[in-house]
Write a protein that holds these residues in place. Structure first.
Motif, PDB file in Angstrom:
ATOM      1  N   LYS A   1       0.912  -1.232  -0.079  1.00  0.00           N
ATOM      2  CA  LYS A   1       0.166  -0.020  -0.161  1.00  0.00           C
ATOM      3  C   LYS A   1       0.845   1.318  -0.021  1.00  0.00           C
ATOM      4  CE  LYS A   1      -4.094  -1.943   2.075  1.00  0.00           C
ATOM      5  NZ  LYS A   1      -4.875  -1.629   1.019  1.00  0.00           N
ATOM      6  N   CYS A   2       0.427   2.167  -0.552  1.00  0.00           N
ATOM      7  CA  CYS A   2       1.043   3.617  -0.552  1.00  0.00           C
ATOM      8  C   CYS A   2       1.084   4.054   0.561  1.00  0.00           C
ATOM      9  CB  CYS A   2       0.486   4.503  -1.571  1.00  0.00           C
ATOM     10  SG  CYS A   2       1.181   6.346  -1.644  1.00  0.00           S
ATOM     11  N   PRO A   3       2.317   4.804   1.047  1.00  0.00           N
ATOM     12  CA  PRO A   3       2.397   5.078   2.440  1.00  0.00           C
ATOM     13  C   PRO A   3       1.847   6.699   2.582  1.00  0.00           C
ATOM     14  CG  PRO A   3       4.551   5.545   1.196  1.00  0.00           C
ATOM     15  CD  PRO A   3       3.708   4.554   0.451  1.00  0.00           C
ATOM     16  N   TYR A   4       1.422   7.069   1.419  1.00  0.00           N
ATOM     17  CA  TYR A   4       0.981   8.556   1.614  1.00  0.00           C
ATOM     18  C   TYR A   4      -0.543   8.560   1.650  1.00  0.00           C
ATOM     19  CZ  TYR A   4       5.530   9.794   0.374  1.00  0.00           C
ATOM     20  OH  TYR A   4       7.034  10.004   0.520  1.00  0.00           O
ATOM     21  N   CYS A   5      -1.345   7.506   0.872  1.00  0.00           N
ATOM     22  CA  CYS A   5      -2.690   7.534   0.902  1.00  0.00           C
ATOM     23  C   CYS A   5      -3.423   6.231   1.237  1.00  0.00           C
ATOM     24  CB  CYS A   5      -2.907   7.957  -0.647  1.00  0.00           C
ATOM     25  SG  CYS A   5      -2.928   6.704  -1.959  1.00  0.00           S
ATOM     26  N   ASN A   6      -2.436   5.310   1.490  1.00  0.00           N
ATOM     27  CA  ASN A   6      -2.900   3.839   1.964  1.00  0.00           C
ATOM     28  C   ASN A   6      -3.679   3.066   0.676  1.00  0.00           C
ATOM     29  OD1 ASN A   6      -2.705   1.970   3.977  1.00  0.00           O
ATOM     30  ND2 ASN A   6      -4.971   2.249   4.671  1.00  0.00           N
ATOM     31  N   HIS A   7      -3.587   3.591  -0.438  1.00  0.00           N
ATOM     32  CA  HIS A   7      -4.160   2.836  -1.379  1.00  0.00           C
ATOM     33  C   HIS A   7      -3.155   1.746  -1.958  1.00  0.00           C
ATOM     34  CE1 HIS A   7      -5.791   2.452  -5.577  1.00  0.00           C
ATOM     35  NE2 HIS A   7      -6.661   2.938  -5.238  1.00  0.00           N
ATOM     36  N   SER A   8      -3.853   0.837  -2.436  1.00  0.00           N
ATOM     37  CA  SER A   8      -3.173  -0.572  -2.977  1.00  0.00           C
ATOM     38  C   SER A   8      -2.113  -0.093  -4.025  1.00  0.00           C
ATOM     39  CB  SER A   8      -4.115  -1.581  -3.048  1.00  0.00           C
ATOM     40  OG  SER A   8      -4.731  -2.124  -1.997  1.00  0.00           O
ATOM     41  N   LEU A   9      -1.052  -0.662  -4.182  1.00  0.00           N
ATOM     42  CA  LEU A   9      -0.139  -0.635  -5.126  1.00  0.00           C
ATOM     43  C   LEU A   9      -0.681  -1.591  -6.439  1.00  0.00           C
ATOM     44  CD1 LEU A   9       3.252   0.147  -3.727  1.00  0.00           C
ATOM     45  CD2 LEU A   9       1.441   1.687  -4.164  1.00  0.00           C
ATOM     46  N   VAL A  10      -0.311  -0.918  -7.705  1.00  0.00           N
ATOM     47  CA  VAL A  10      -0.762  -1.802  -8.937  1.00  0.00           C
ATOM     48  C   VAL A  10       0.686  -2.241  -9.311  1.00  0.00           C
ATOM     49  CG1 VAL A  10      -1.948  -1.846 -11.056  1.00  0.00           C
ATOM     50  CG2 VAL A  10      -2.993  -0.546  -9.060  1.00  0.00           C
ATOM     51  N   ALA A  11       0.599  -3.352  -9.837  1.00  0.00           N
ATOM     52  CA  ALA A  11       2.091  -3.842 -10.276  1.00  0.00           C
ATOM     53  C   ALA A  11       2.080  -3.435 -11.891  1.00  0.00           C
ATOM     54  CB  ALA A  11       2.262  -5.454 -10.572  1.00  0.00           C
TER      55      ALA A  11
ATOM     56  N   ILE B   1       7.900  -3.519 -10.625  1.00  0.00           N
ATOM     57  CA  ILE B   1       7.412  -2.071 -10.416  1.00  0.00           C
ATOM     58  C   ILE B   1       5.915  -2.005  -9.923  1.00  0.00           C
ATOM     59  CG2 ILE B   1       7.335   0.381 -11.378  1.00  0.00           C
ATOM     60  CD1 ILE B   1       9.717  -0.293 -13.080  1.00  0.00           C
ATOM     61  N   HIS B   2       5.965  -1.465  -8.965  1.00  0.00           N
ATOM     62  CA  HIS B   2       4.453  -1.094  -8.314  1.00  0.00           C
ATOM     63  C   HIS B   2       4.261   0.256  -8.310  1.00  0.00           C
ATOM     64  CE1 HIS B   2       4.087  -5.406  -7.125  1.00  0.00           C
ATOM     65  NE2 HIS B   2       5.316  -5.405  -6.866  1.00  0.00           N
ATOM     66  N   LYS B   3       2.868   0.582  -8.590  1.00  0.00           N
ATOM     67  CA  LYS B   3       2.939   2.258  -8.910  1.00  0.00           C
ATOM     68  C   LYS B   3       1.256   2.605  -7.856  1.00  0.00           C
ATOM     69  CE  LYS B   3       3.781   4.261 -12.470  1.00  0.00           C
ATOM     70  NZ  LYS B   3       3.679   5.006 -13.864  1.00  0.00           N
ATOM     71  N   CYS B   4       1.312   3.676  -7.347  1.00  0.00           N
ATOM     72  CA  CYS B   4       0.210   4.324  -6.902  1.00  0.00           C
ATOM     73  C   CYS B   4      -0.635   4.890  -7.843  1.00  0.00           C
ATOM     74  CB  CYS B   4       0.242   4.853  -5.754  1.00  0.00           C
ATOM     75  SG  CYS B   4      -1.309   5.821  -4.776  1.00  0.00           S
ATOM     76  N   ILE B   5      -1.782   4.528  -8.241  1.00  0.00           N
ATOM     77  CA  ILE B   5      -2.491   5.111  -9.632  1.00  0.00           C
ATOM     78  C   ILE B   5      -3.787   5.791  -8.876  1.00  0.00           C
ATOM     79  CG2 ILE B   5      -1.906   3.368 -10.789  1.00  0.00           C
ATOM     80  CD1 ILE B   5      -4.781   2.139 -10.484  1.00  0.00           C
ATOM     81  N   ASN B   6      -3.791   6.353  -7.473  1.00  0.00           N
ATOM     82  CA  ASN B   6      -4.666   7.363  -6.879  1.00  0.00           C
ATOM     83  C   ASN B   6      -4.387   8.633  -7.096  1.00  0.00           C
ATOM     84  OD1 ASN B   6      -6.800   7.998  -5.313  1.00  0.00           O
ATOM     85  ND2 ASN B   6      -5.669   7.835  -3.309  1.00  0.00           N
ATOM     86  N   ASN B   7      -5.257   9.006  -8.071  1.00  0.00           N
ATOM     87  CA  ASN B   7      -5.268  10.632  -8.341  1.00  0.00           C
ATOM     88  C   ASN B   7      -5.506  11.490  -7.189  1.00  0.00           C
ATOM     89  OD1 ASN B   7      -4.775   9.927 -11.082  1.00  0.00           O
ATOM     90  ND2 ASN B   7      -6.869  10.061 -11.500  1.00  0.00           N
TER      91      ASN B   7
END
Length: 241
Positions: free
Chosen positions: A140-150, A159-165
């Protein structure tokens, strides 16, 4: 003694002049917007930026019967199966079960109007038909707690990325962009939180088998995260050429 003090005062005055000259040079020739976004002037170095570790949540298999008993104990009433509204057809197949807690189809919602996504009323898990939850952990993203996407799967890392706008990290970096950057050029800048999950077992490597002229980071005394940062930097050096 007075001559030494005078000599030191002369040196201090000279240093003060040099500092004043440097401050004048910086304020005159270095754009202030570059200070706001430290690497905006050279997008090719974006890959050298590394982020802090993500939030790691380990997967725990749930038991729907235990959860329903807990619901009864807490609220004093049983958790009722899903009811289909009058005049509507239930689009949940009878063989559908929750991949997380194992709840049967009676406790499964049709979550998107018959397009294949379901939601468990017992554990609130959303899933698609046939999905199996077997991942040992969730990033999970440490800034928004959104699950990271591979997003990308390389030979030795993913590479995992946070796609939460609405992520604060993403919003903050967008605000730091220079005003003259086109929307089509935003991909050149590192705006979103990224985590590289390396599959290399650093501690299983045999140091004695390395060539004599090979550089050593002495990774046995470092954490895997430190080695990940080193490899991220090395990968960026190769890809940027």
């Amino acid at each position: 003694m007075p001559s030494i003090i005078t000599y030191l005062l002369d040196i201090i005055q000279y240093q003060n002049q040099q500092i004043s000259w440097l401050l004048l040079f910086i304020s005159k020739f270095i754009p202030l917007k570059q200070w706001a976004f430290d690497d905006a002037h050279s997008p090719k170095y974006q890959k050298f930026k590394t982020d802090k570790l993500p939030i790691i949540k380990r997967f725990v298999k749930q038991d729907w019967q235990f959860l329903t008993e807990y619901y009864l104990l807490r609220y004093g009433k049983p958790l009722k199966p899903v009811r289909t509204q009058k005049g509507k057809i239930r689009n949940v197949p009878n063989d559908t079960i929750c991949p997380l807690c194992g709840a049967p189809h009676q406790y499964i919602y049709d979550n998107n109007g018959g397009k294949g996504q379901f939601k468990c009323k017992v554990c609130q898990k959303t899933f698609v038909s046939g999905e199996q939850v077997s991942s040992p952990l969730v990033l999970k993203c440490p800034y928004c707690n959104h699950s990271l996407v591979a997003k990308k799967d390389r030979k030795h890392f993913t590479i995992h990325k946070c796609i939460n706008n609405k992520c604060s990290y993403y919003i903050s970096n967008v605000r730091k962009l220079p005003n003259d950057v086109k929307h089509s050029d935003r991909y050149k800048y590192k705006l979103r939180y990224i985590y590289r999950e390396f599959s290399v077992d650093f501690f299983a490597m045999d140091l004695d088998s390395l060539p004599k002229n090979a550089s050593s980071f002495k990774f046995r005394s470092k954490s895997a995260h430190i080695m990940g940062l080193c490899l991220s930097c090395y990968n960026a050096m190769i890809t940027t050429g």
